[in-house]
Design an enzyme around this catalytic site. Structure first.
Site, short mmCIF file in Angstrom:
data_model
loop_
_atom_site.label_atom_id
_atom_site.label_comp_id
_atom_site.label_asym_id
_atom_site.label_seq_id
_atom_site.Cartn_x
_atom_site.Cartn_y
_atom_site.Cartn_z
N LYS A 57 3.11 3.10 -6.52
CA LYS A 57 4.04 3.45 -6.39
C LYS A 57 5.17 3.67 -7.66
O LYS A 57 6.48 3.91 -7.89
CB LYS A 57 4.66 2.03 -5.96
CG LYS A 57 4.64 1.11 -5.48
CD LYS A 57 4.37 1.55 -3.87
CE LYS A 57 5.28 2.50 -3.39
NZ LYS A 57 5.75 2.70 -2.09
N GLY A 59 4.67 7.12 -7.47
CA GLY A 59 4.74 8.61 -6.68
C GLY A 59 3.23 9.41 -6.45
O GLY A 59 3.28 10.63 -6.87
N THR A 60 2.24 9.07 -6.76
CA THR A 60 0.56 9.56 -5.83
C THR A 60 1.15 9.94 -4.91
O THR A 60 -0.28 11.18 -5.28
CB THR A 60 -0.68 8.14 -6.51
OG1 THR A 60 0.07 7.11 -5.31
CG2 THR A 60 -0.36 7.03 -7.83
N THR A 61 1.27 9.51 -4.60
CA THR A 61 1.68 10.18 -2.33
C THR A 61 1.88 11.66 -3.27
O THR A 61 1.35 12.72 -2.54
CB THR A 61 2.24 9.48 -1.52
OG1 THR A 61 1.51 8.10 -2.12
CG2 THR A 61 1.93 10.65 -0.46
N SER A 153 9.44 -1.10 -6.18
CA SER A 153 9.20 -0.49 -5.75
C SER A 153 8.13 -0.89 -4.49
O SER A 153 7.86 -0.93 -3.21
CB SER A 153 8.54 0.43 -5.71
OG SER A 153 8.46 1.63 -4.98
N LYS A 275 8.40 7.39 1.54
CA LYS A 275 8.14 7.70 0.40
C LYS A 275 9.31 8.20 -0.24
O LYS A 275 10.32 8.74 0.79
CB LYS A 275 6.98 8.25 -0.29
CG LYS A 275 5.45 8.26 1.07
CD LYS A 275 4.56 7.03 -0.11
CE LYS A 275 3.53 6.38 -0.19
NZ LYS A 275 3.16 5.70 -0.78
N ARG A 277 11.63 5.20 0.03
CA ARG A 277 12.68 4.96 0.79
C ARG A 277 14.12 4.34 -0.20
O ARG A 277 14.50 4.93 -1.49
CB ARG A 277 12.03 3.73 0.52
CG ARG A 277 11.22 3.22 1.30
CD ARG A 277 10.41 2.36 1.39
NE ARG A 277 9.63 2.13 2.49
CZ ARG A 277 8.06 1.60 2.23
NH1 ARG A 277 7.49 1.60 0.67
NH2 ARG A 277 6.96 1.62 3.04
P1 A3P Z 1 10.28 4.14 -3.56
O1 A3P Z 1 9.88 4.81 -2.10
O2 A3P Z 1 10.06 3.28 -4.01
O3 A3P Z 1 11.26 5.48 -3.88
P2 A3P Z 1 2.95 6.31 -4.27
O4 A3P Z 1 3.33 6.70 -3.45
O5 A3P Z 1 2.59 5.74 -5.46
O6 A3P Z 1 3.63 4.59 -3.12
O7 A3P Z 1 4.59 6.28 -5.12
C1 A3P Z 1 5.98 5.87 -3.93
C2 A3P Z 1 7.37 6.74 -4.79
O8 A3P Z 1 7.43 8.00 -5.18
C3 A3P Z 1 8.80 7.00 -4.49
O9 A3P Z 1 8.77 4.92 -4.24
C4 A3P Z 1 9.38 7.47 -4.81
O10 A3P Z 1 10.33 6.73 -5.76
C5 A3P Z 1 8.56 8.70 -5.75
N1 A3P Z 1 8.09 9.66 -6.05
C6 A3P Z 1 8.14 10.83 -6.65
N2 A3P Z 1 8.55 11.96 -5.46
C7 A3P Z 1 8.68 12.00 -4.59
C8 A3P Z 1 9.05 13.18 -3.42
N3 A3P Z 1 8.49 13.95 -4.12
N4 A3P Z 1 9.02 12.20 -2.29
C9 A3P Z 1 8.76 11.49 -2.35
N5 A3P Z 1 8.53 9.90 -2.87
C10 A3P Z 1 8.11 10.45 -4.31
#
Ligand code: A3P
Length: 324
Positions: A57, A59-61, A153, A275, A277
């Protein structure tokens, strides 16, 4: 001299050395004797050159996605069960062995830089030792986001996965539930929200096995609000021979509230609904509670980052300064 079958011998050995019951995979190419008996069909380059370790959570994705936009960079292939994450070093997959892990990576061409991202690695104590045994000296990237935001998150993530406990309890109830006497599911959710955010504790474990030089810190806020800058810094840290300009690839999408990819057609493509949300802001009571809850942890994080000469995310300075 007593002769015994191999199984009896093995039993005796592991009775004497129980710590060795769990294997630790090493890179066969780094040991001459191992290399000599390794199949010529196998390729030691089919392993990551760096690993994004999480935590979840932060921003790894998005980081995984941005990295894959670089023409020289290739991630692991997707897993049927855990999607883009192989989760090799952390759980049962580790016992599937090296061939299993390597099968998740393409055979790299000359300039290819391979990487893996598993957000579960950061806060699992066993990972650092295993990772460094197989990938010695390779960089490891951790994204640090304000642990209060990360916790919220995660809570929202569980709600959108219809987790009963998250649906039945407010965030405040989850983070403040007494560890004694509360239902197991509530405590478990609380752990998943709160524990990864003790960044200094987890980094300390990483530093037991890796050198400070190997650890790259990415500020979660910069990654979210200024990914062009974050990716420029990261490419430099990783020493990429050719760096790309992410300002040509990424654009802020007001509707999504995040940066998205600019496609050749000029349209944009954003990460999916799970991602970035949409959910209400954290309530003040929870925020105040978490400010206090993480105050020591954030102070320790600041000291640790300073002592190993790492850039300090702005949110760390803000949190620590607001405590005075
Ligand atoms: P939220 O959905 O709570 O806002 P992970 O990929 O590690 O699970 O992290 C998800 C979080 O990445 C999201 O949490 C969001 O805040 C963040 N994030 C950073 N850059 C993003 C992007 N370009 N698009 C979507 N989410 C992003």
């Amino acid at each position: 001299l007593l002769q015994v079958p191999p199984e009896t011998m093995a039993k005796k050995y592991f009775d004497l050395y129980p710590d060795e019951l769990d294997p630790v995979w090493l890179n066969p190419c780094l040991d001459k004797r191992h290399l000599e008996i390794w199949s010529t069909e196998k390729n030691c380059n089919q392993l990551p050159d760096f690993v994004v370790v999480g935590p979840q959570k932060t921003g790894t994705t998005a980081l995984y996605w941005y990295l894959n936009m670089h023409p020289d960079v290739k991630s692991n292939l997707p897993s049927a069960t855990t999607f883009e994450e192989v989760q090799f070093f952390s759980g049962k997959n580790y016992f599937k062995g090296l061939d299993w892990y390597m099968s998740y990576f393409p055979i790299p061409e000359n300039n290819t830089i391979l990487f893996e991202k598993s957000a579960t690695y950061f806060d699992q104590a066993v990972v650092a030792k295993r990772l460094n045994a197989l990938l010695p000296k390779k960089p490891v990237i951790a994204i640090l986001l304000d642990p209060a935001k990360r916790a919220y998150s995660w809570y929202q993530h569980m709600r959108s996965h219809d987790d009963n406990t998250a649906l039945q309890h407010s965030f405040y109830e989850v983070i403040t539930a007494k560890r004694e006497g509360s239902p197991q599911a509530l405590i478990s959710l609380q752990h998943r929200c709160l524990d990864p955010g003790f960044y200094a504790v987890h980094l300390d474990n990483w530093l037991e096995h890796l050198s400070a030089k190997q650890i790259i810190i990415v500020d979660g806020d910069t990654l979210k609000d200024n990914p062009v800058r974050a990716m420029q810094d990261l490419q430099e840290h990783l020493g990429f021979k050719s760096t790309i300009d992410y300002s040509k690839l990424l654009k802020y999408e007001k509707k999504k509230g995040f940066y998205c990819q600019i496609l050749k057609s000029g349209k944009t493509k954003c990460l999916g609904k799970s991602k970035g949300r949409q959910y209400p802001e954290m309530d003040d009571q929870s925020m105040n509670y978490l400010r206090h809850y993480y105050s020591d942890a954030n102070r320790k994080l600041l000291q640790m980052l300073q002592s190993i000469n790492k850039p300090i995310p702005l949110w760390v300075l803000e949190q620590v300064n607001s405590q005075h």
